[in-house]
Design an enzyme around this catalytic site. Structure first.
Site, short mmCIF file in Angstrom:
data_model
loop_
_atom_site.label_atom_id
_atom_site.label_comp_id
_atom_site.label_asym_id
_atom_site.label_seq_id
_atom_site.Cartn_x
_atom_site.Cartn_y
_atom_site.Cartn_z
N HIS A 117 0.84 -1.20 0.00
CA HIS A 117 0.00 0.00 0.00
C HIS A 117 0.88 1.26 0.00
CE1 HIS A 117 -3.60 2.19 2.15
NE2 HIS A 117 -3.27 2.75 1.00
N HIS A 161 3.72 0.82 3.00
CA HIS A 161 3.69 -0.29 3.96
C HIS A 161 3.01 -1.49 3.32
CE1 HIS A 161 -0.16 1.81 4.44
NE2 HIS A 161 -0.66 0.62 4.70
N ASP A 204 0.05 -4.45 4.12
CA ASP A 204 -1.05 -4.80 5.01
C ASP A 204 -1.19 -6.32 5.03
OD1 ASP A 204 -2.21 -2.22 5.95
OD2 ASP A 204 -2.35 -1.88 3.80
N LYS A 215 9.11 -18.41 11.68
CA LYS A 215 9.70 -19.50 12.47
C LYS A 215 10.76 -20.22 11.62
CE LYS A 215 6.89 -19.34 16.12
NZ LYS A 215 7.41 -19.06 17.47
N ASP A 264 12.01 -23.09 9.68
CA ASP A 264 11.51 -24.30 9.02
C ASP A 264 12.10 -24.34 7.61
OD1 ASP A 264 10.06 -22.48 7.47
OD2 ASP A 264 8.15 -22.86 8.46
MN MN Z 1 -2.77 0.13 4.44
#
Ligand code: MN
Length: 245
Positions: free
Chosen positions: A35, A41, A43, A170, A172
């Site tokens: 976004h 950023h 989302d 994690k 893996d």
């Molecule tokens: Mn956003």
């Protein structure tokens, strides 16, 4: 949780975003949207309890377990936000361009590992883990795969709203040391870059891309792309005005 905050922040006669609607059916999809708003950023959204539980991740998710990515919990979004790609007009909440960066399904992991490995858990466990602030889950996406945790930060920083979580990969088989999110910069929905979605004049690919998304197998993807193409055609006259911030 209902979608009051989502509704309150938006003017649905002005934004192309979907209306607030809580779904009765419990699904397990996830989406990551890139976004380009006031600040760029990602989302991160998990389908849970008929809505999309949502976090804004400034640096985006990482497949490197060494990265602890700040994730600010934001208001729940309607499930139909899942395939929203396009431009939120200026003057509206979250104005800017949205790319569907990754999609897939998720499953809750049991809070208690078995012989050091995480095993699938139940929806009830996921709800309890979310409330507790330590949600473990497994993703099966096009870009993101494997086990993750979202952990709510206890210590409040000055000025914080108590909405700060960490998104952590994690260890893996899907972990990638030094994961570089910038190397994966196209929509899984339309293969377009943010600039192409925004309709920048320098975007040849956008102009020459055949309408309808011929390569897309999933019907819902093809529908979403067709909708975008139609909308883009209607907006092409005013694209200069809705440039992302
Ligand atoms: Mn956003």
């Amino acid at each position: 949780m209902a979608l009051e905050e989502y509704k309150r922040k938006r003017k649905f006669e002005q934004t192309p975003e979907p209306p607030p609607k809580v779904e009765a059916k419990a699904g397990h999809r996830f989406v990551v949207q890139k976004h380009d708003a006031t600040r760029l950023h990602y989302d991160f959204r998990l389908e849970m309890e008929g809505v999309l539980k949502s976090w804004a991740v400034p640096k985006g998710p990482s497949l490197d377990p060494a990265d602890k990515r700040l994730a600010m919990q934001v208001e729940d979004h309607p499930v139909s936000y899942f395939d929203f790609e396009g431009t939120i007009p200026e003057g509206n909440y979250g104005a800017g361009t949205v790319m569907v960066w990754d999609v897939g399904t998720w499953q809750p992991l049991s809070p208690v590992p078995v012989q050091g490995k995480y095993v699938p858990g139940t929806d009830a466990e996921a709800v309890a883990m979310l409330a507790k602030g330590d949600l473990k889950f497994r993703l099966k996406g096009k870009k993101l795969n494997g086990d993750f945790a979202l952990i709510k930060m206890k210590g409040r920083r000055p000025g914080s709203k108590g909405t700060e979580w960490l998104l952590i990969k994690k260890h893996d088989d899907y972990a990638v040391e030094g994961y570089d999110i910038e190397a994966y910069d196209e929509s899984v929905l339309s293969k377009r870059s943010l600039a192409e979605i925004a309709g920048d004049s320098g975007s040849k690919e956008w102009k020459s891309r055949p309408a309808g998304g011929g390569k897309l197998k999933a019907a819902w993807l093809a529908d979403a792309v067709a909708k975008l193409d139609k909308k883009k055609a209607a907006e092409s006259g005013q694209k200069k005005k809705i440039k992302s911030k």
